[in-house]
Design a protein around this motif. Structure first.
Motif, short mmCIF file in Angstrom:
data_model
loop_
_atom_site.label_atom_id
_atom_site.label_comp_id
_atom_site.label_asym_id
_atom_site.label_seq_id
_atom_site.Cartn_x
_atom_site.Cartn_y
_atom_site.Cartn_z
N LEU A 14 4.41 3.71 -5.89
CA LEU A 14 3.46 4.80 -6.09
C LEU A 14 3.77 6.01 -5.20
N LYS A 15 4.86 5.90 -4.43
CA LYS A 15 5.27 6.98 -3.53
C LYS A 15 4.18 7.35 -2.52
N ILE A 16 3.54 6.32 -1.99
CA ILE A 16 2.53 6.49 -0.94
C ILE A 16 3.19 6.21 0.40
N THR A 17 3.13 7.19 1.28
CA THR A 17 3.78 7.06 2.60
C THR A 17 2.72 7.01 3.70
N PRO A 18 2.48 5.85 4.28
CA PRO A 18 1.50 5.76 5.37
C PRO A 18 1.93 6.61 6.58
N LEU A 19 0.95 7.30 7.17
CA LEU A 19 1.21 8.10 8.36
C LEU A 19 1.14 7.25 9.61
N HIS A 20 0.39 6.15 9.52
CA HIS A 20 0.24 5.26 10.68
C HIS A 20 -0.19 3.89 10.16
N ILE A 21 0.33 2.84 10.74
CA ILE A 21 -0.01 1.48 10.31
C ILE A 21 -0.39 0.63 11.51
N GLU A 22 -1.48 -0.12 11.35
CA GLU A 22 -1.87 -1.13 12.34
C GLU A 22 -1.89 -2.47 11.63
N ILE A 23 -1.47 -3.51 12.31
CA ILE A 23 -1.42 -4.85 11.72
C ILE A 23 -2.16 -5.83 12.63
N GLU A 24 -3.00 -6.63 12.01
CA GLU A 24 -3.73 -7.67 12.75
C GLU A 24 -3.59 -8.97 11.99
N THR A 25 -3.23 -10.03 12.68
CA THR A 25 -3.02 -11.32 12.02
C THR A 25 -3.95 -12.37 12.59
N ASP A 26 -4.25 -13.35 11.75
CA ASP A 26 -4.92 -14.56 12.23
C ASP A 26 -4.21 -15.76 11.59
N GLU A 27 -4.81 -16.90 11.64
CA GLU A 27 -4.12 -18.11 11.20
C GLU A 27 -3.76 -18.10 9.72
N ASP A 28 -4.64 -17.53 8.90
CA ASP A 28 -4.45 -17.62 7.45
C ASP A 28 -4.14 -16.30 6.75
N SER A 29 -4.36 -15.18 7.41
CA SER A 29 -4.21 -13.90 6.71
C SER A 29 -3.68 -12.82 7.64
N ILE A 30 -3.36 -11.70 7.04
CA ILE A 30 -2.89 -10.55 7.79
C ILE A 30 -3.58 -9.30 7.24
N SER A 31 -4.01 -8.41 8.12
CA SER A 31 -4.69 -7.18 7.71
C SER A 31 -3.81 -5.98 8.02
N PHE A 32 -3.63 -5.13 7.03
CA PHE A 32 -2.93 -3.86 7.20
C PHE A 32 -3.96 -2.74 7.18
N GLU A 33 -3.99 -1.97 8.22
CA GLU A 33 -4.83 -0.78 8.23
C GLU A 33 -3.91 0.42 8.34
N PHE A 34 -3.88 1.24 7.32
CA PHE A 34 -2.98 2.38 7.38
C PHE A 34 -3.68 3.69 7.05
N VAL A 35 -3.20 4.73 7.71
CA VAL A 35 -3.73 6.08 7.53
C VAL A 35 -2.82 6.81 6.55
N ILE A 36 -3.42 7.41 5.53
CA ILE A 36 -2.66 8.15 4.53
C ILE A 36 -3.29 9.51 4.31
#
Length: 215
Positions: A165-187
């Motif tokens: 989709l040609k989406i370029t995140p300006l900033h990415i934060e990643i948080e993980t736990d035992e079963d999943s991973i969360s991506f928080e990105f600024v666009i």
């Protein structure tokens, strides 16, 4: 009868004030809206009236005792609107409006119409006009999106979809736990619009648990 009319007008004024403030949250789909703010305001006004005029006979009792508990008690309700997800904290503004709405309700309950009305006007200025200042300052030119996925499906699938989709995140934060991973990105706003238009494609990625588009 005159006393009843006076008290009734205080409750009405508190209700209207709370409803107006709550409407500003309702229209942007916040968890606490018009009815919640109106109820908090009229409840605070009613308790203040009871505290000053019913639980104090002029000699015994403390006219401020019940009213004082409103300040701390409303904090627990406001805390329920605050959500921490990943690296972001949301709901702080709504929690603050709940707290100040209770304070305004207390003011009307005490019969202070002028100062309470002035406070209502200032709150509206902050939650409405100041948001435009944020936009002018550039704060509104970026959006935060949070995507929670199963670990095994996370990075590669998400990266491919963003690239497609040609989406370029300006900033990415990643948080993980035992079963999943969360991506928080600024666009950027433009990329945000693209993402919203293609939200079905993101939702169809295998392994996605949730997508939070923020405000």
């Amino acid at each position: 009868m005159q006393v009843f009319v006076d008290f009734f007008l205080r409750l009405v004024a508190a209700t209207v004030s709370g409803a107006i403030i709550g409407f500003t949250r309702e229209r942007i789909q916040r968890p606490a809206g018009l009815r919640t703010h109106a109820l908090i305001s009229v409840g605070a006004a009613f308790l203040t009236i009871l505290s000053i005029y019913i639980f104090f006979d002029g000699k015994t009792g403390d006219p401020g005792r019940v009213a004082a508990q409103i300040v701390s008690g409303i904090g627990f309700l406001g805390a329920g609107t605050i959500l921490k997800k990943g690296f972001s904290v949301k709901g702080l503004t709504t929690a603050a409006t709940l707290w100040v709405t209770a304070a305004i309700g207390m003011g009307f309950g005490a019969g202070e119409y002028l100062i309470s009305s002035s406070a209502t006007g200032i709150v509206l200025l902050i939650v409405v006009a100041f948001k435009r200042v944020d936009l002018f300052a550039g704060k509104g030119s970026k959006q935060t999106v949070t995507i929670e996925m199963h670990k095994e499906h996370a990075m590669e699938r998400l990266a491919k979809k963003l690239d497609k989709l040609k989406i370029t995140p300006l900033h990415i934060e990643i948080e993980t736990d035992e079963d999943s991973i969360s991506f928080e990105f600024v666009i950027s706003d433009e990329d945000y619009k693209i993402l919203k238009r293609n939200i079905v494609e993101f939702a169809s990625i295998e392994g996605i648990n949730s997508i939070d588009l923020g405000d």
